[in-house]
Design a protein around this motif. Structure first.
Motif: not given
Length: 144
Positions: A110-115
């Motif tokens: 699965y995908s994720e985006i973190f800042i």
């Protein structure tokens, strides 16, 4: 933000990312203590009963218990001032309890985006968007 500060932030990010792929909670915990502020503000779709760096450690405890072979591949890493944005692909095999579900032996991807926001060379704030829907579908908890 100076070039030195940006390089220090990127080095801290790289250390944390590398630690997450060791499969060792002890390594991840030690790295969190070194590169994450104790009072980090953590925003993500994961229920937690604690705050700060302890919340981040709790997330990794849950993840590694459920997916001991978890791998996080950084597909894109963007640096802008005091922030680093990372788009990841996460893979693993469901070998332990996760979100109330017993181990299924199923693989997830699965995908994720973190800042991540940095101050003084440490992570002080984290925003996360994780594709939990895909994760739960792959585990059989939701219909496709």
């Amino acid at each position: 933000m100076t070039i030195t500060e940006t390089a220090r932030n990127r080095a801290a990010f790289d250390r944390f990312h590398d630690a997450t792929n060791t499969g060792s909670f002890e390594v991840i915990e030690k790295t969190i203590d070194e590169v994450v502020a104790p009072d980090v503000v953590f925003h993500a779709p994961v229920p937690m009963d604690t705050t700060g760096a302890q919340a981040l450690k709790q997330v990794w405890t849950v993840l590694l218990r459920a997916f001991p072979d978890l791998r996080v591949t950084a597909e894109d890493v963007l640096v802008d001032g005091d922030k680093i944005v990372c788009r990841n692909t996460v893979t693993g095999t469901h070998r332990g309890e996760f979100r109330g579900m017993p181990a299924t032996g199923k693989s997830v991807s699965y995908s994720e985006i973190f800042i991540l926001r940095f101050a003084g060379g440490r992570v002080t704030e984290i925003w996360g968007v994780v594709d939990v829907l895909t994760q739960l579908r792959q585990l059989g908890a939701l219909a496709a």
